[in-house]
Design an enzyme around this catalytic site. Sequence first.
Site, PDB file in Angstrom:
ATOM      1  N   GLU A   1      -6.087  -6.526  10.072  1.00  0.00           N
ATOM      2  CA  GLU A   1      -5.605  -6.342   8.161  1.00  0.00           C
ATOM      3  C   GLU A   1      -5.250  -7.933   7.676  1.00  0.00           C
ATOM      4  OE1 GLU A   1      -2.373  -3.408   7.617  1.00  0.00           O
ATOM      5  OE2 GLU A   1      -2.909  -3.369   6.097  1.00  0.00           O
TER       6      GLU A   1
ATOM      7  N   HIS B   1       0.608  -1.328   0.081  1.00  0.00           N
ATOM      8  CA  HIS B   1       0.377   0.484  -0.141  1.00  0.00           C
ATOM      9  C   HIS B   1       1.018   0.862  -0.310  1.00  0.00           C
ATOM     10  CE1 HIS B   1       0.164  -0.184   4.599  1.00  0.00           C
ATOM     11  NE2 HIS B   1      -0.430  -1.126   4.353  1.00  0.00           N
TER      12      HIS B   1
ATOM     13  N   HIS C   1      -4.594  -8.371  15.079  1.00  0.00           N
ATOM     14  CA  HIS C   1      -4.484  -7.199  13.565  1.00  0.00           C
ATOM     15  C   HIS C   1      -5.286  -8.052  12.525  1.00  0.00           C
ATOM     16  CE1 HIS C   1      -3.877  -4.140  11.583  1.00  0.00           C
ATOM     17  NE2 HIS C   1      -2.902  -4.399  10.837  1.00  0.00           N
TER      18      HIS C   1
ATOM     19  N   ASP D   1      -3.011  -9.748   6.070  1.00  0.00           N
ATOM     20  CA  ASP D   1      -1.349  -9.907   5.756  1.00  0.00           C
ATOM     21  C   ASP D   1      -1.359 -10.895   6.655  1.00  0.00           C
ATOM     22  OD1 ASP D   1      -1.198  -7.175   7.369  1.00  0.00           O
ATOM     23  OD2 ASP D   1       0.851  -7.121   6.976  1.00  0.00           O
TER      24      ASP D   1
ATOM     25  N   TYR E   1       9.542   0.532   8.072  1.00  0.00           N
ATOM     26  CA  TYR E   1       8.924   0.807   9.238  1.00  0.00           C
ATOM     27  C   TYR E   1       7.817   1.568   9.430  1.00  0.00           C
ATOM     28  CZ  TYR E   1       4.906  -2.359  10.169  1.00  0.00           C
ATOM     29  OH  TYR E   1       3.789  -3.452  10.309  1.00  0.00           O
TER      30      TYR E   1
ATOM     31  N   ASP F   1       2.328  -5.416  14.561  1.00  0.00           N
ATOM     32  CA  ASP F   1       2.769  -5.084  13.247  1.00  0.00           C
ATOM     33  C   ASP F   1       3.998  -3.639  14.239  1.00  0.00           C
ATOM     34  OD1 ASP F   1       2.139  -5.025  10.756  1.00  0.00           O
ATOM     35  OD2 ASP F   1       0.601  -3.801  10.834  1.00  0.00           O
TER      36      ASP F   1
ATOM     37  N   HIS G   1      -1.304  -0.160  13.822  1.00  0.00           N
ATOM     38  CA  HIS G   1      -1.678   1.611  13.396  1.00  0.00           C
ATOM     39  C   HIS G   1      -3.641   1.291  12.657  1.00  0.00           C
ATOM     40  CE1 HIS G   1      -1.680  -0.432   9.545  1.00  0.00           C
ATOM     41  NE2 HIS G   1      -0.963  -1.656  10.235  1.00  0.00           N
TER      42      HIS G   1
ATOM     43  N   HIS H   1       6.442  -9.211  11.649  1.00  0.00           N
ATOM     44  CA  HIS H   1       7.327  -8.910   9.623  1.00  0.00           C
ATOM     45  C   HIS H   1       8.363  -9.067  10.250  1.00  0.00           C
ATOM     46  CE1 HIS H   1       4.047  -8.241   8.014  1.00  0.00           C
ATOM     47  NE2 HIS H   1       3.433  -6.465   8.042  1.00  0.00           N
TER      48      HIS H   1
HETATM   49 FE1  FEO Z   1      -1.265  -3.522   8.958  1.00  0.00          FE
HETATM   50 FE2  FEO Z   1       1.101  -5.899   8.655  1.00  0.00          FE
HETATM   51  O1  FEO Z   1      -0.559  -5.525   8.499  1.00  0.00           O
END
Ligand code: FEO
Length: 385
Positions: A80, A24, A78, A82, A191, A163, A144, A222
């Site tokens: 999101e 993104h 989270h 991913d 990041y 994250d 986030h 990550h």
């Molecule tokens: Fe906010 Fe790694 O997803």
Amino acid sequence: MRKIEVKEGVYWVGTIDWNLRYFHGYLTQKGTTYNAYLIMDEKITLVDTTKEWMTDEMLKRISAVVDPKEIDYIICNHVEMDHSGSLAIMMEKCPKAKIVTCEKGRAGIERHFKKNFPYHIVKTGDVLNIGSRNIEFALTPMVHWPDNMVAYLREDKILFSNDGLGQHIATIERFDDEYPVGTVIEEAKKYYANIVLPYGNQVQAELKIANGLEIDIVCPSHGIIWRKHVDKILAKYQEWAVNTTKKKVVIVYDTMWKSTSKMADTIAEEFDDKGYEVKKCFLQTEHISDIMPDIIDAEYICLGTPILNRFILPNMSAFVTYLRGLEPKGRKYFVFGSYGWSPKGIDDLADEISKLGEVKGVYKLNYIPEESELLSLQESIRALI
Ligand code: FEO
């Protein structure tokens, strides 16, 4: 598939996205990982999952340790995709599992999957006993997304930070003592600058929680796991979260016929003469997400663009949109550029930037700079610093 043990009974079962180059708006030149962790206890617990299309890779890693059918809890720190994209598949593969998440997490999962899953809802301070171990939860909204939370495995002193504290690095090495730590910190900075920067206050709240815990290992969602340099990354996050700046200027510019680039050179020279660290970023050759790490600690941000058909160049529009979203706090701005028949676009840029911070000056000139104009630009900069 080899088992990767983080600590006795705790396994990394994530996936490696070697080819990811765009996230993104963020260029991820080193790829990334989606880290999931398996805790083997009386109640077998999976912490986070992966992207939907990578589910098989995660299942293979889990199966090297245990039959996925045996999983009792899937913690969703989270929503999101991913980290949660494979949730629906996992709920089929793990028939007795409950999803452990917060209220906002449940709302997000329901909106994404439109399915009724069994949940165990947690809030800050709640503890989940899984046998010989306890997992404590803390909600960390807006680090986030509104649903973010972290989980702390008390007996092993492991913080699953999601994250926060992560980096986009695809590698077979898993730990910070197996990979050049300078690169890990650099990627953590990138990041932070591209994902976490708007949420400094929330990060400080998260760090307060972290500081109250004994932490041996930080397992982010990550990249590399922190076990040798935990203090170092926490100190870096503290520094970034309070918007510490130094005597540094970042000059971000685009140019059409090299007039604005001459102005950028003049500005750079003046700041350099005054002992500032100078970083020039030419928007035709640097991606906006690669500029952001330099913004983290810069006192001044100078933005330069010529005018095309009444408006600033599209590269600058993209940068300003991105910068406004990331909201660096307490910076000083200077806007400059060359125009043909109307300077209004440069003033419009200054107006837009004033929503972010104080614009200390605007310098416009017509077509090609005269030597005297460059001297006067130099004067304007000198008067600022
Ligand atoms: Fe906010 Fe790694 O997803």
